[in-house]
Design a protein around this motif. Sequence first.
Motif, mmCIF file in Angstrom:
data_model
loop_
_atom_site.group_PDB
_atom_site.id
_atom_site.type_symbol
_atom_site.label_atom_id
_atom_site.label_comp_id
_atom_site.label_asym_id
_atom_site.label_seq_id
_atom_site.Cartn_x
_atom_site.Cartn_y
_atom_site.Cartn_z
ATOM 1 N N ILE A 67 0.856 -1.196 0.000
ATOM 2 C CA ILE A 67 0.000 0.000 0.000
ATOM 3 C C ILE A 67 0.884 1.236 0.000
ATOM 4 N N PRO A 68 0.722 2.132 -0.976
ATOM 5 C CA PRO A 68 1.622 3.294 -1.055
ATOM 6 C C PRO A 68 1.261 4.384 -0.058
ATOM 7 N N VAL A 69 2.261 5.146 0.335
ATOM 8 C CA VAL A 69 2.076 6.340 1.156
ATOM 9 C C VAL A 69 2.625 7.539 0.375
ATOM 10 N N ASN A 70 2.359 8.739 0.870
ATOM 11 C CA ASN A 70 2.785 9.974 0.192
ATOM 12 C C ASN A 70 2.272 10.009 -1.248
ATOM 13 N N ASN A 71 0.978 9.731 -1.393
ATOM 14 C CA ASN A 71 0.402 9.636 -2.736
ATOM 15 C C ASN A 71 0.373 10.963 -3.485
ATOM 16 N N GLY A 72 0.552 12.060 -2.791
ATOM 17 C CA GLY A 72 0.567 13.349 -3.473
ATOM 18 C C GLY A 72 1.928 13.745 -4.015
ATOM 19 N N PHE A 73 2.904 12.874 -3.870
ATOM 20 C CA PHE A 73 4.262 13.213 -4.301
ATOM 21 C C PHE A 73 4.344 13.395 -5.808
ATOM 22 N N ARG A 74 5.064 14.450 -6.188
ATOM 23 C CA ARG A 74 5.404 14.671 -7.590
ATOM 24 C C ARG A 74 6.883 15.031 -7.680
ATOM 25 N N PRO A 75 7.625 14.433 -8.592
ATOM 26 C CA PRO A 75 9.042 14.803 -8.731
ATOM 27 C C PRO A 75 9.188 16.291 -9.031
ATOM 28 N N ASP A 76 10.263 16.865 -8.544
ATOM 29 C CA ASP A 76 10.568 18.269 -8.785
ATOM 30 C C ASP A 76 11.539 18.350 -9.955
ATOM 31 N N VAL A 105 6.077 5.742 -1.907
ATOM 32 C CA VAL A 105 6.737 4.454 -1.769
ATOM 33 C C VAL A 105 5.821 3.550 -0.970
ATOM 34 N N GLY A 106 6.051 2.253 -1.012
ATOM 35 C CA GLY A 106 5.243 1.330 -0.231
ATOM 36 C C GLY A 106 5.410 1.569 1.262
ATOM 37 N N TRP A 107 4.345 1.272 2.026
ATOM 38 C CA TRP A 107 4.386 1.452 3.481
ATOM 39 C C TRP A 107 5.518 0.646 4.104
ATOM 40 N N SER A 108 5.812 -0.536 3.560
ATOM 41 C CA SER A 108 6.908 -1.372 4.042
ATOM 42 C C SER A 108 7.561 -2.037 2.835
ATOM 43 N N THR A 109 8.899 -2.063 2.818
ATOM 44 C CA THR A 109 9.602 -2.561 1.618
ATOM 45 C C THR A 109 10.731 -3.522 1.991
ATOM 46 N N PRO A 110 10.443 -4.644 2.651
ATOM 47 C CA PRO A 110 11.528 -5.532 3.087
ATOM 48 C C PRO A 110 12.177 -6.349 1.975
ATOM 49 N N LEU A 111 11.482 -6.511 0.851
ATOM 50 C CA LEU A 111 12.004 -7.367 -0.211
ATOM 51 C C LEU A 111 12.789 -6.564 -1.247
ATOM 52 N N PRO A 112 13.725 -7.210 -1.956
ATOM 53 C CA PRO A 112 14.441 -6.525 -3.042
ATOM 54 C C PRO A 112 13.467 -5.982 -4.080
ATOM 55 N N LYS A 113 13.808 -4.832 -4.621
ATOM 56 C CA LYS A 113 13.064 -4.173 -5.697
ATOM 57 C C LYS A 113 11.745 -3.530 -5.244
ATOM 58 N N THR A 114 11.243 -3.835 -4.060
ATOM 59 C CA THR A 114 9.956 -3.277 -3.653
ATOM 60 C C THR A 114 10.005 -1.766 -3.479
ATOM 61 N N VAL A 115 11.187 -1.209 -3.277
ATOM 62 C CA VAL A 115 11.292 0.250 -3.169
ATOM 63 C C VAL A 115 10.955 0.935 -4.490
ATOM 64 N N PHE A 116 11.018 0.199 -5.597
ATOM 65 C CA PHE A 116 10.767 0.789 -6.917
ATOM 66 C C PHE A 116 9.293 0.828 -7.292
ATOM 67 N N PHE A 117 8.424 0.063 -6.599
ATOM 68 C CA PHE A 117 7.072 -0.165 -7.080
ATOM 69 C C PHE A 117 6.294 1.112 -7.391
ATOM 70 N N TRP A 118 6.408 2.134 -6.533
ATOM 71 C CA TRP A 118 5.587 3.335 -6.685
ATOM 72 C C TRP A 118 6.399 4.552 -7.107
ATOM 73 N N LEU A 119 7.686 4.378 -7.383
ATOM 74 C CA LEU A 119 8.466 5.514 -7.846
ATOM 75 C C LEU A 119 8.028 5.894 -9.251
ATOM 76 N N PRO A 120 7.972 7.190 -9.542
ATOM 77 C CA PRO A 120 7.555 7.616 -10.899
ATOM 78 C C PRO A 120 8.534 7.119 -11.945
ATOM 79 N N LYS A 121 7.975 6.672 -13.057
ATOM 80 C CA LYS A 121 8.814 6.190 -14.157
ATOM 81 C C LYS A 121 9.419 7.368 -14.902
ATOM 82 N N GLU A 122 10.648 7.189 -15.318
ATOM 83 C CA GLU A 122 11.332 8.264 -16.037
ATOM 84 C C GLU A 122 10.779 8.391 -17.452
#
Length: 246
Positions: free
Chosen positions: A52-61, A229-246
């Motif tokens: 479940i993602p948090v900081n859903n209002g985030f937009r890259p600067d 980012v996900g509320w919890s990211t213990p597994l590899p690659k899970t930090v990428f799930f909600w990052l904006p795509k380039e």
Amino acid sequence: MPDEIPDGSSAAPANSWFARCTKRIRWMVFKTFRWLVILFGAWVALILVGLIPVNNGFRPDPDGIEILVMSSAVHADIVVPIRSNQCDWSAELPSGLFRGDTSEATHVAFGWGDRGFFLDTPTWADMKLSTALHALFWPSRTCMQVTRTDIDWWRPHGQSIRISPTQHERLIAFIESGFQRDANGNRMPIPGRAYGQDDVFFEATGSYHCFNTCNSWVGRGLKAAGVRVGWSTPLPKTVFFWLPKE
């Protein structure tokens, strides 16, 4: 005959003792299996809830500070500029700490993790099953690996993202909180321990285990900075799930 066992009376106590031992062993095995199932279930639940993602209002600067998030199959790092208006890491982590010449470094990579795994496994040839199992299933001491580097080396292994100066300041505060300090408030380098010429290890705060991994640490850093980012990211690659795509 005098040596015969009448009616099997002498065998009864032995059979009774054996039955009690067998029952106890079966009960211990059952309890162990039950706790393993509970632990695995809790871990799976954490993974699912963590999606479940948090900081859903985030937009890259677009004009913000570029950082790099790295997560491989075995480790995760945060890479930030060595100098910015928010922090000068070249002064905070002077070149004298490193064995080689790091004066040309443009960025610093921070990786938090299990102390035993970090220090005892500089290469895969040094990998021990006991070290890995201890890191995953027993809360253990931690350390921070700091590497003076060039971001271009890391780009193929991670994802770039631009954050605002305020978000960068929050990320720096989070990274700083990962260092263990002595009585005078100084970071605590681990003498003589490094993988190469451009890195150094420090004592760190917190405990490492399967619910709190290096990926968890990176995820918490992004969350503290306000990145989606996900509320919890213990597994590899899970930090990428909600990052904006380039």
